[in-house]
Design an enzyme around this catalytic site. Sequence first.
Site, PDB file in Angstrom:
ATOM      1  N   ASP A   1      -4.563  -7.541  -5.476  1.00 44.89           N
ATOM      2  CA  ASP A   1      -4.850  -8.722  -4.661  1.00 44.89           C
ATOM      3  C   ASP A   1      -5.053  -9.958  -5.521  1.00 44.89           C
ATOM      4  O   ASP A   1      -4.667 -11.057  -5.123  1.00 44.89           O
ATOM      5  CB  ASP A   1      -6.076  -8.467  -3.778  1.00 44.89           C
ATOM      6  CG  ASP A   1      -5.694  -7.662  -2.551  1.00 44.89           C
ATOM      7  OD1 ASP A   1      -4.687  -8.003  -1.916  1.00 44.89           O
ATOM      8  OD2 ASP A   1      -6.373  -6.668  -2.252  1.00 44.89           O
TER       9      ASP A   1
ATOM     10  N   CYS B   1      -9.309  -1.513 -11.387  1.00 48.00           N
ATOM     11  CA  CYS B   1      -8.751  -0.436 -10.564  1.00 48.00           C
ATOM     12  C   CYS B   1      -7.429  -0.843  -9.922  1.00 48.00           C
ATOM     13  O   CYS B   1      -6.833  -0.066  -9.192  1.00 48.00           O
ATOM     14  CB  CYS B   1      -9.747   0.018  -9.505  1.00 48.00           C
ATOM     15  SG  CYS B   1     -10.182  -1.291  -8.362  1.00 48.00           S
TER      16      CYS B   1
ATOM     17  N   GLU C   1     -11.141  -9.677  -6.717  1.00 46.65           N
ATOM     18  CA  GLU C   1      -9.716  -9.709  -6.382  1.00 46.65           C
ATOM     19  C   GLU C   1      -9.307 -10.994  -5.671  1.00 46.65           C
ATOM     20  O   GLU C   1      -8.166 -11.151  -5.262  1.00 46.65           O
ATOM     21  CB  GLU C   1      -9.329  -8.477  -5.555  1.00 46.65           C
ATOM     22  CG  GLU C   1     -10.239  -8.176  -4.384  1.00 46.65           C
ATOM     23  CD  GLU C   1      -9.897  -6.863  -3.690  1.00 46.65           C
ATOM     24  OE1 GLU C   1      -8.862  -6.266  -3.970  1.00 46.65           O
ATOM     25  OE2 GLU C   1     -10.694  -6.441  -2.834  1.00 46.65           O
TER      26      GLU C   1
ATOM     27  N   HIS D   1       0.834  -1.201   0.000  1.00 48.94           N
ATOM     28  CA  HIS D   1       0.000   0.000   0.000  1.00 48.94           C
ATOM     29  C   HIS D   1       0.869   1.252   0.000  1.00 48.94           C
ATOM     30  O   HIS D   1       0.528   2.268  -0.601  1.00 48.94           O
ATOM     31  CB  HIS D   1      -0.918  -0.033   1.224  1.00 48.94           C
ATOM     32  CG  HIS D   1      -2.168   0.732   1.010  1.00 48.94           C
ATOM     33  ND1 HIS D   1      -3.046   0.433  -0.018  1.00 48.94           N
ATOM     34  CD2 HIS D   1      -2.676   1.824   1.618  1.00 48.94           C
ATOM     35  CE1 HIS D   1      -4.039   1.290   0.011  1.00 48.94           C
ATOM     36  NE2 HIS D   1      -3.847   2.151   0.986  1.00 48.94           N
TER      37      HIS D   1
END
Length: 585
Positions: A463, A510, A439, A195
């Site tokens: 993911d 995304c 995901e 992240h």
Amino acid sequence: MSIMFSGVGVSRGIAIGTVHRLQRHDIEVGEISLNSQDIPAEIERFNTAVDTARTQLHNIVDNIPLTLNVEIGAFIEAHLMMLDDDILAEGTARIIKERQCNAEWALKLQMERIGQVFDAMEDEYLATRKNDISHVIQRIMRALQNIGPPEHDHDPQVWEGKIVVADDLTPADTIVMQHHGVAGFATESGGPLSHTAILARSLDIPAVVGLHEARRYIRDGEPIVVDGNIGLVLVDPHYEAVEYFNSKRNRYLRKRRELVKIKDAPAQTLCGTRISLQANIETEADVAALRKVNAEGVGLYRTEYLYMRHTDVYPSEQEHYDSYIKLVRALKGAPLTIRTVDIGGDKEIQHTQAGTVAHNPALGVRGVRLCINEPAIFLPQLRAILRASAKGPIQILLPMLTNVEEVMQIKRLLENTKSDLRNDGHKFDENIQMGGMIEVPATAIAAQQFVRHLDFLSIGTNDLIQYTLAIDRVDDQVNYLYDPLHPAVLMLIGNIIKAGDKQNIPVSMCGEMAGDSRYTRLLLALGLRSFSMPANALLEVKSVINNSSLGKLDTHARKISKCDNPLKQIALLDKLNTGIESIAH
Ligand code: PEP
Ligand code: MG
């Protein structure tokens, strides 16, 4: 002397500046045996570190405002006394002499001895002073390793214009960094999908990660270059190298400026197919970047930052609402896709009512699982999203769906919340759209079941790749296995797009793959027509789209999907991308 490190470039651009070292975890030290003639110098090095720690503490005392509690002064005085205590200074020096070892190791051994003494104390108050001793020792340890004082870690003012070199960074650090004008960062651990790396890209901070042990050789205040395009870090560069990187940086910035010319042009292939390009955002402030590139809306608002801002409570309904309304106003009618909270896995926050620490957080209670398990976290968000939907186009996106029952549970919560809001006299969009992140491989394989219950899908490749290839996205030791071209990944992406097309519901992507222009043509060939990405990647992707003809992509794309040799795949991808020049080189 210049030293060059090679890591993984996770956020493009080149930063040239001076080092600011940060230490996020306790310093790990090992034993180094010394020759007897080196012992006096080692003891001297230790004494200098103690002096540095002493000066730092005096500086703190000198700067305590008179109005502040005297206890703080007394607390620092206690630390100063510990520094002067023979048990610490002489005890450590004795170990250096007797074991003929480095100061760090001797200090660690002495800390363990002192710790045992404290553990044996019956007096509770005295036993708590063990913490103070360990703080004092960490301060000396940092001085030995040329790391600034711990208080600098918490003082973002000193980060401005600097290149932060750290063992690791939290997502919250990264956001604070951007607000305080950090020029770039380099970390020892982390991967391209962590992240922190995603944030660096979205905040446009050049960054390199995975520089194992680099801080051993990098000192505070040294000149440094970070090239996020190729994952290179150069410490104490020769002036010719600085000139080279300066001109490379200028070239990169010039190419990015040139791309601004296509900002108002529609994203449309040469054969006339319109493609939707939206932006991912992390905070309300990111809307400014989205406007600069004229994105069609927000395809992914990661709401975790609302939770990271707190250290002991969850954000209130009003706090959620204020954030969403701010965005709705800033977007002036463009759609806002709010992903419900996805804490857990790599997006840790400092507290969770879940209580227990998961053995394997990526496979634990995260995303929609947490929302279902802990309505106290989720319901204020859901109420706020619905209330904000009365003011502008908002849709809900659910992370980490694994089975259809989760969708049903959230739908029941949604209906109950709507009914509560009606009773409370609140307005909201009765037909608010709800989509799901695809995901988890199971969800991707069974996508045709999910499309019957959702209004849209969004492919989360970060993911999806992590779970499909069994590689922890924050573990730099498996970075080399990260491969968006893996046939299994491409098969899953193709399957999701087909499932959406069959049910006639929109499918977007995304995950980070959507913002990597190397994959744009391939994704178009797989049938993707909607992309959401960090705003600063959008114009490059648009320029690829506007230079592509769908009919010509199929053959190469099919070959790439079927190829089982990664090197051949790259060659095929290069062929598919003929005529496209990357702005990074
Ligand atoms: C993803 O997993 O691809 C995604 C977009 O979500 P995040 O990176 O926030 O997990
Ligand atoms: Mg995800």
